[in-house]
Design a protein around this motif. Structure first.
Motif, mmCIF file in Angstrom:
data_model
loop_
_atom_site.group_PDB
_atom_site.id
_atom_site.type_symbol
_atom_site.label_atom_id
_atom_site.label_comp_id
_atom_site.label_asym_id
_atom_site.label_seq_id
_atom_site.Cartn_x
_atom_site.Cartn_y
_atom_site.Cartn_z
ATOM 1 N N GLY A 31 1.461 11.035 15.338
ATOM 2 C CA GLY A 31 0.831 10.790 16.439
ATOM 3 C C GLY A 31 0.653 8.408 16.470
ATOM 4 O O GLY A 31 1.687 8.225 16.428
ATOM 5 N N ASN A 32 -0.338 8.720 16.499
ATOM 6 C CA ASN A 32 -1.380 7.623 15.895
ATOM 7 C C ASN A 32 -1.470 7.113 14.233
ATOM 8 O O ASN A 32 -2.424 6.699 13.025
ATOM 9 N N LEU A 33 -1.146 7.919 13.456
ATOM 10 C CA LEU A 33 -1.748 7.666 11.956
ATOM 11 C C LEU A 33 0.595 7.523 11.295
ATOM 12 O O LEU A 33 1.625 8.583 11.933
ATOM 13 N N LEU A 34 0.383 7.252 10.408
ATOM 14 C CA LEU A 34 1.499 6.841 9.361
ATOM 15 C C LEU A 34 1.784 7.249 8.097
ATOM 16 O O LEU A 34 0.448 7.263 7.239
ATOM 17 N N PHE A 35 2.439 8.133 7.895
ATOM 18 C CA PHE A 35 1.450 8.569 6.302
ATOM 19 C C PHE A 35 3.122 7.940 4.822
ATOM 20 O O PHE A 35 4.206 8.044 5.308
ATOM 21 N N VAL A 36 2.462 7.366 3.949
ATOM 22 C CA VAL A 36 3.177 6.847 3.671
ATOM 23 C C VAL A 36 3.242 7.085 1.955
ATOM 24 O O VAL A 36 2.518 7.456 1.591
ATOM 25 N N VAL A 143 1.294 2.573 -12.145
ATOM 26 C CA VAL A 143 0.189 3.173 -11.090
ATOM 27 C C VAL A 143 1.411 4.078 -9.574
ATOM 28 O O VAL A 143 2.873 2.963 -9.505
ATOM 29 N N GLU A 144 0.634 4.818 -8.510
ATOM 30 C CA GLU A 144 1.758 4.789 -7.529
ATOM 31 C C GLU A 144 0.967 5.178 -7.023
ATOM 32 O O GLU A 144 -0.581 5.882 -7.048
ATOM 33 N N ILE A 145 0.950 4.820 -6.042
ATOM 34 C CA ILE A 145 0.111 4.661 -4.289
ATOM 35 C C ILE A 145 0.606 5.252 -2.999
ATOM 36 O O ILE A 145 1.498 4.846 -3.023
ATOM 37 N N GLU A 146 -0.760 6.438 -2.463
ATOM 38 C CA GLU A 146 0.491 6.874 -1.319
ATOM 39 C C GLU A 146 -0.603 6.871 0.165
ATOM 40 O O GLU A 146 -2.216 6.588 -0.265
ATOM 41 N N MET A 147 -0.422 5.815 0.588
ATOM 42 C CA MET A 147 -1.493 6.007 2.244
ATOM 43 C C MET A 147 -1.216 6.680 3.564
ATOM 44 O O MET A 147 -0.444 7.490 3.780
ATOM 45 N N ILE A 148 -2.583 6.929 3.872
ATOM 46 C CA ILE A 148 -2.765 6.666 5.535
ATOM 47 C C ILE A 148 -2.805 5.644 6.365
ATOM 48 O O ILE A 148 -3.728 5.386 5.908
ATOM 49 N N VAL A 149 -2.382 5.590 7.219
ATOM 50 C CA VAL A 149 -2.811 4.793 7.986
ATOM 51 C C VAL A 149 -2.385 4.548 9.609
ATOM 52 O O VAL A 149 -2.012 5.425 10.478
ATOM 53 N N GLU A 150 -3.395 4.564 10.326
ATOM 54 C CA GLU A 150 -3.994 4.610 11.700
ATOM 55 C C GLU A 150 -2.711 3.158 12.207
ATOM 56 O O GLU A 150 -3.076 2.665 11.677
#
Length: 152
Positions: A31-36, A143-150
Motif C-alpha cells: 500500500g502506502n508503506l515501504l518496509f526497508v 550498526v544495522e537499521i531498518e525503516m518503515i516509510v510512508e
C-alpha cells in the motif's frame, strides 16, 4: 525543496545499493508503506566498518556509521520508489547497535541516522524509533537499521 534537491544542496551522493546478503529484498511496498530491510555499513560491495561500540568504536564513530547506514537505506528507498521525493514521511526506525554489555549510549549512535533524515526531509524525517543494544550483528558490523516509510 524536495529531498532530491536537498541531497544535492548538501553535497551528498547516495551510494550504489548494496546487494542483500541472504534470501530477501531491500524493500517491500505494501500500500502506502515501504518496509526497508535492515541495512549496514556496506559500500561498494564491502563492509566499511566492523566492531563493537564501547570497545572498538567511540560514540562519534558509531554516529558516523549510522549516518552511512542511513545513506545506504536511502539508496534502496530511491530504487524502490524512483525518487526520494515520493517519501511522505519516515514512520519508524529500529536501530541496532553492536555493543559491549555496559554500553548505554545506543540512542546517541542512532542519532546519526535520525539527524540525517531530519536534515534532508525536515519534519517528515521525524519518526518513532527504537535504539537497542545487541550482543552481535551480522559480519561484526557495528550498526544495522531498518525503516518503515510512508510513501505516495
Amino acid at each position: 525543496m524536495g529531498a532530491e534537491a536537498k541531497l544535492k544542496e548538501m553535497g551528498l551522493t547516495l551510494p550504489e545499493q548494496s546487494k542483500p546478503v541472504a534470501n530477501y529484498v531491500a524493500a517491500v511496498r505494501v500500500g502506502n508503506l515501504l518496509f526497508v530491510a535492515g541495512h549496514g555499513p556496506y559500500n561498494d560491495g564491502t563492509i566499511k566498518t566492523v566492531g563493537k561500540l564501547g570497545r572498538d568504536l567511540t560514540i562519534d564513530e558509531g554516529y558516523q556509521v549510522a549516518r552511512n547506514v542511513a545513506m545506504n537505506s536511502l539508496a534502496s528507498i530511491r530504487i524502490a520508489l524512483g525518487s526520494l521525493d515520493k517519501v511522505k514521511r519516515f514512520v519508524k526506525l529500529l536501530g541496532m547497535v553492536n555493543c559491549t554489555e555496559d554500553f548505554k549510549e545506543q540512542p546517541k549512535v542512532i542519532n546519526g541516522c535520525s539527524d540525517l533524515l531530519v536534515e534532508l526531509f525536515g519534519d517528515e524525517g521525524k519518526h518513532a524509533r527504537s535504539a537497542v543494544g545487541m550482543q552481535a550483528l551480522p559480519f561484526g558490523i557495528p550498526v544495522e537499521i531498518e525503516m518503515i516509510v510512508e510513501v505516495e
